[in-house]
Motif scaffolding. Structure first.
Motif, short mmCIF file in Angstrom:
data_model
loop_
_atom_site.label_atom_id
_atom_site.label_comp_id
_atom_site.label_asym_id
_atom_site.label_seq_id
_atom_site.Cartn_x
_atom_site.Cartn_y
_atom_site.Cartn_z
N CYS A 123 1.14 -0.87 -0.04
CA CYS A 123 0.24 -0.41 -0.08
C CYS A 123 1.05 1.40 -0.14
O CYS A 123 0.27 2.43 -0.66
N HIS A 126 -9.47 -2.00 2.25
CA HIS A 126 -10.87 -1.31 1.61
C HIS A 126 -11.94 -2.22 0.49
O HIS A 126 -11.55 -3.35 -0.01
N LEU A 166 -15.82 6.80 -4.15
CA LEU A 166 -14.86 6.21 -3.07
C LEU A 166 -15.04 7.12 -2.03
O LEU A 166 -15.22 7.19 -0.76
N TYR A 169 -9.59 8.49 6.31
CA TYR A 169 -8.72 7.89 5.43
C TYR A 169 -7.97 8.47 4.62
O TYR A 169 -8.73 9.24 4.31
N TYR A 204 -6.26 7.13 1.23
CA TYR A 204 -6.23 5.58 0.61
C TYR A 204 -5.19 5.14 -0.53
O TYR A 204 -4.69 6.27 -0.49
N LEU A 253 -8.55 -1.39 -3.16
CA LEU A 253 -7.59 -0.45 -1.80
C LEU A 253 -7.31 -0.44 -0.93
O LEU A 253 -8.00 -1.55 0.30
N CYS A 254 -6.39 0.10 -0.61
CA CYS A 254 -6.39 0.57 1.49
C CYS A 254 -6.21 1.55 2.07
O CYS A 254 -6.11 2.96 1.61
N GLU A 255 -6.86 1.57 3.41
CA GLU A 255 -6.97 2.26 3.51
C GLU A 255 -6.61 2.37 5.06
O GLU A 255 -6.12 1.12 5.82
#
Lengths: 220, 220
Positions: free
Chosen positions: A5, A25, A34, A43, A45, A97-99
């Motif tokens: 990420c 996510h 989003l 967050y 992202y 995605l990553c959060e």
DNA sequence: ACTGATGCTTGATTTGCGTCAATAACGCTT
DNA sequence: AAGCGTTATTGACGCAAATCAAGCATCAGT
């Protein structure tokens, strides 16, 4: 997870700390939003795969695209000013995605000078890119703008280990036009013109850059 | 000193700490260069009085103005990405500055969460402003761009406690045109047109906004 | 105050790109 | 596979702003 990420130079120890706060996510489908403008910013992202566009709405409700996001990009910096998102962000295709919780990020960055620097670097880079783009759009013809757009995309793909010679435009021609301040028709015309000149080969959303040097020259 | 140079909400204790690292910079005269592109980035600068412009050079050596700096502005963020300045910054008139060593700033920001947040806010704000401007320039007519420019200047002066109704344009019409992606002639024509419409009163570099509402309406 | 240089205004002409319009090619959904 | 909505291409036309050109105002320096 953190390496996926936030693919930046952090020590193993730092990476481990980050891992504790980064989460997956749910995947987004094409057209899924989003981020809604006005939402509180909780967050940041990071794009793992897929792509998105960010835009604001003008006084007549028209989209103004301000950015496209590719894998490896971080989203949400513009909201740090007051903890509110200032734009909409929408998936252009299926996207993972990553959060990263802002709060944890702030706490962590107090402990990790490397992370703090990294954050500043990313923001500074965005700032520079944005200002450069401004100059580009202001002073160049439609052909130069589009050439520049393609060159920039190409190098972004390359930085992420993907092919810089051949890639897919996940955004529509209308999106590109909106972003560059040109009409759809102009984008279309210039693409066919570039193809006739043997600089690129276009097949729908697929683009192959056949003469990178000449394209770069056209970009100015 | 810190209050003068970084006019943000910091506690007395924080201000005191900052004071220890902030220094006066020698005054600049019109046309003096503060920053050369390529130089290592050692200081951030805060404008105390006067004004400056930042620009890059395109492949033909032409100026591309990317920003104007007024009292209260911080200069140098775009270089944080790799410790190198990416643009030239030149005084538009006699100008007083403070300099803040980057290194001290980094150390201090580890100790002071307020300062860290403040830095992020300022950068985030710049980023947002820059992206907004992009949208503005892309999708608006010459008149809308210039109106928007004047409104933005006006509100920046107001934020600094100066008159929002009447101020001096320290930059030339050519600079404004360059910044907005318009020719000098267009700037000149639109200014007289706005004056004929009774929206502003122009006298050389001095500008008075006589109908702020209508100007804001024109900006879109 | 004089003079050259720089900055500003105004007019005439050209042009790049937007707008309008029509058709064609995808790519969903059933 | 068929059909419909979305997206892309291509052409004709008009306009906003650039360019070219000339003259005027302002300012710095001798």
């Amino acid at each position: 997870m953190a390496t996926l990420c936030l693919p930046y130079q952090l020590s193993p120890e730092q990476t481990e700390k980050l891992d504790t706060v980064i989460q997956r996510h749910r995947p987004l489908q094409k057209r899924d939003l989003l981020i809604n403008s006005g939402e509180p910013l909780n967050y940041l992202y990071a794009v793992r795969s897929g792509s998105l566009k960010s835009y604001t709405l003008d006084s007549q409700g028209g989209e103004q695209i301000i950015d496209f996001h590719l894998p490896g990009d971080l989203i949400g910096f513009d909201g740090l000013i007051d903890g509110q998102h200032r734009s909409y962000t929408q998936a252009l295709e299926t996207t993972m995605l990553c959060e990263i919780p802002i709060q944890s990020l702030d706490q962590l960055s107090a402990e990790l000078p490397g992370l703090r620097k990294q954050l500043l670097r990313v923001m500074s880079g965005e700032l520079f890119a944005s200002k450069t783009l401004l100059g580009t759009l202001n002073h160049h013809t439609a052909q130069q703008r589009l050439a520049n757009f393609l060159v920039t995309l190409s190098s972004r793909f390359q930085q992420r280990g993907l092919s810089s010679r051949e890639f897919r435009l996940s955004m529509t021609r209308a999106d590109i036009g909106n972003y560059l301040g040109l009409s759809v028709e102009t984008i279309s015309r210039i693409l066919t013109q570039l193809q006739n000149d043997g600089v690129v080969a276009v097949q729908n959303k697929l683009i192959a850059i056949t003469a990178p040097e000449r394209l770069r020259a056209l970009a100015g």
